[in-house]
Scaffold this active site. Structure first.
Site, PDB file in Angstrom:
ATOM      1  N   ASP A  67       0.693  -1.111  -0.018  1.00  0.00           N
ATOM      2  CA  ASP A  67       0.267   0.159  -0.044  1.00  0.00           C
ATOM      3  C   ASP A  67       0.805   1.350  -0.043  1.00  0.00           C
ATOM      4  O   ASP A  67       2.191   1.196   0.107  1.00  0.00           O
ATOM      5  CB  ASP A  67      -0.983   0.265   1.294  1.00  0.00           C
ATOM      6  N   ASN A 136      -7.765  -2.848  14.342  1.00  0.00           N
ATOM      7  CA  ASN A 136      -8.910  -3.137  14.002  1.00  0.00           C
ATOM      8  C   ASN A 136      -9.215  -4.185  12.947  1.00  0.00           C
ATOM      9  O   ASN A 136     -10.228  -4.480  12.307  1.00  0.00           O
ATOM     10  CB  ASN A 136      -9.696  -1.982  13.219  1.00  0.00           C
ATOM     11  N   HIS A 138      -7.425  -4.736  10.233  1.00  0.00           N
ATOM     12  CA  HIS A 138      -7.104  -4.481   8.824  1.00  0.00           C
ATOM     13  C   HIS A 138      -5.926  -5.112   8.327  1.00  0.00           C
ATOM     14  O   HIS A 138      -4.868  -5.396   9.325  1.00  0.00           O
ATOM     15  CB  HIS A 138      -7.060  -2.993   8.384  1.00  0.00           C
ATOM     16  N   GLU A 143      -9.942  -2.087   5.484  1.00  0.00           N
ATOM     17  CA  GLU A 143     -10.425  -1.978   6.782  1.00  0.00           C
ATOM     18  C   GLU A 143     -11.592  -2.653   6.836  1.00  0.00           C
ATOM     19  O   GLU A 143     -12.159  -3.534   5.918  1.00  0.00           O
ATOM     20  CB  GLU A 143     -10.791  -0.321   6.740  1.00  0.00           C
TER      21      GLU A 143
HETATM   22  C1  F6R Z   1       1.477  -1.522   6.237  1.00  0.00           C
HETATM   23  C2  F6R Z   1       0.158  -1.918   6.327  1.00  0.00           C
HETATM   24  C3  F6R Z   1      -0.625  -1.991   7.632  1.00  0.00           C
HETATM   25  C4  F6R Z   1       0.233  -2.330   8.807  1.00  0.00           C
HETATM   26  C5  F6R Z   1      -0.874  -2.303  10.117  1.00  0.00           C
HETATM   27  C6  F6R Z   1      -0.109  -2.540  11.168  1.00  0.00           C
HETATM   28  O1  F6R Z   1       2.089  -1.696   5.100  1.00  0.00           O
HETATM   29  O2  F6R Z   1      -0.218  -2.415   5.322  1.00  0.00           O
HETATM   30  O3  F6R Z   1      -1.710  -2.906   7.568  1.00  0.00           O
HETATM   31  O4  F6R Z   1       0.509  -3.752   8.650  1.00  0.00           O
HETATM   32  O5  F6R Z   1      -1.383  -0.790  10.224  1.00  0.00           O
HETATM   33  O6  F6R Z   1       0.945  -1.652  11.540  1.00  0.00           O
HETATM   34  P1  F6R Z   1       1.906  -1.811  12.653  1.00  0.00           P
HETATM   35  O7  F6R Z   1       2.925  -2.670  12.416  1.00  0.00           O
HETATM   36  O8  F6R Z   1       2.638  -0.408  12.687  1.00  0.00           O
HETATM   37  O9  F6R Z   1       1.253  -1.906  13.923  1.00  0.00           O
END
Ligand code: F6R
Length: 245
Positions: A67, A136, A138, A143
Site C-alpha cells: 500500500d 481493528n 485491517h 479496513e
Molecule cells: C502496512 C500495512 C498495515 C500495517 C498495520 C499494522 O503496509 O499494510 O496494514 O501492517 O497497520 O501496523 P503496525 O505494524 O505499525 O502495528
C-alpha cells in the site's frame, strides 16, 4: 493456517526473516509482497544482517508493497516508498527497478491500480506475502467491511487507523485520509502468507482473526481461507488465543 508463538518481538522478527530467507533461497527470483509499519522493521533488519553476512542474495528478488498513502510523493519521509528504501532496499543488493510500491500520486488511480494488479500477474504472482495487522483487524489498508474478493484500489482510511497513524505526523491534518491498497483478494492470491504481530494491543484482534468467525468485520479473518498462512505472534499478542498451538 499455522500459528507460531514466540517469546519476544525479537524472536518473532527472526522467525519472520527465516521464512522470507527460505523463500529467497528456494527461488532467487522470488516475488515478495512487503509491508510497512512498525511490526516488520526488525525483521527487515534481520534480513539486512543475513545479506551482509553473505547468507542471502537479493540481486534477482522482486517485490510488491501492499500500500501507499494517496497524495504523498515517494520522497516524503512518511511515504511507504521512503520507508522501504530506508528500512530495507538501501541496505541490500535488490535492484530498485524490481521493487514496486503503489503510486499514491497517479493521475488516473483506477488505471494505475489495474496496472499494479496486472504487473503482479505478469511477474508470476507473489510467492510470499508479509503482513502486519491493524488493531481493528485491517490487513494492508483493507479496513473492516472490505470484501474478500477486493483488488488493488483507492480506499478511505478508517478513523481508528488515522488515529493509530497520527504518531508518525506532526499534526492530525497531515495524516493522509486515503490510500491505495492491494485488496484482500490480491493478498489471498499469494502462494504463502506470513503475518507478524506483537504487543498486548494486538491480543484481541489476533484472537478474532485466528479463532473467530470469517467475517468482513475482521479483514484478517479471511486469511483462515488461505491454503498456506503462518501467523508469527509474540506471546503478549497471542495471550487471548484459546487454543494451544
Ligand atoms: C502496512 C500495512 C498495515 C500495517 C498495520 C499494522 O503496509 O499494510 O496494514 O501492517 O497497520 O501496523 P503496525 O505494524 O505499525 O502495528
Amino acid at each position: 493456517m499455522e500459528v507460531i508463538i514466540t517469546n519476544s518481538a525479537d524472536e518473532m522478527s527472526k522467525k519472520g526473516a527465516e521464512l522470507v530467507a527460505a523463500a529467497v533461497k528456494k527461488n532467487p527470483k522470488a516475488v515478495l509482497g512487503l509491508a510497512t509499519g512498525g511490526t516488520p522493521v526488525k525483521m527487515y533488519a534481520e534480513l539486512i544482517k543475513l545479506y551482509k553476512s553473505g547468507a542471502l542474495d537479493f540481486k534477482k528478488v522482486r517485490s510488491f508493497n501492499l500500500d501507499e498513502y494517496v497524495g504523498l510523493p515517494g520522497t516524503h519521509d512518511q511515504s511507504y516508498r521512503c520507508f522501504m528504501n530506508e528500512n530495507l532496499f538501501n541496505h541490500i543488493n535488490i535492484d530498485k527497478k524490481n521493487t514496486n510500491v503503489p503510486d499514491g500520486l497517479a493521475k488516473d488511480i483506477e488505471k494505475s491500480c489495474a496496472e499494479y494488479e496486472a504487473k503482479i500477474k505478469a511477474w508470476g504472482g507473489i510467492d510470499l506475502q508479509v503482513l502486519g495487522i491493524g488493531s481493528n483487524g485491517h490487513i494492508a489498508f483493507n479496513e473492516p467491511l472490505s470484501g474478500a474478493m477486493s483488488k488493488t484500489r483507492k480506499v478511505a482510511i478508517s478513523q481508528r487507523t488515522i488515529s493509530d497513524n497520527a504518531r508518525f505526523f506532526k499534526t492530525m491534518d497531515e495524516v493522509p485520509k486515503t490510500a491505495v491498497t492491494m485488496g484482500i483478494g490480491t493478498i489471498l492470491e499469494a502462494r504463502k502468507i506470513v503475518l507478524l504481530a506483537s504487543g498486548g494491543n494486538k491480543a484481541d484482534v489476533i484472537a478474532a482473526a485466528v479463532e473467530g468467525p470469517v467475517t468482513q468485520l475482521v479483514p484478517a479473518s479471511f486469511l483462515q481461507l488461505h491454503a498456506d498462512t503462518v501467523f508469527v505472534v509474540e506471546k503478549e499478542a497471542a495471550s487471548k488465543l484459546k487454543g494451544k498451538y
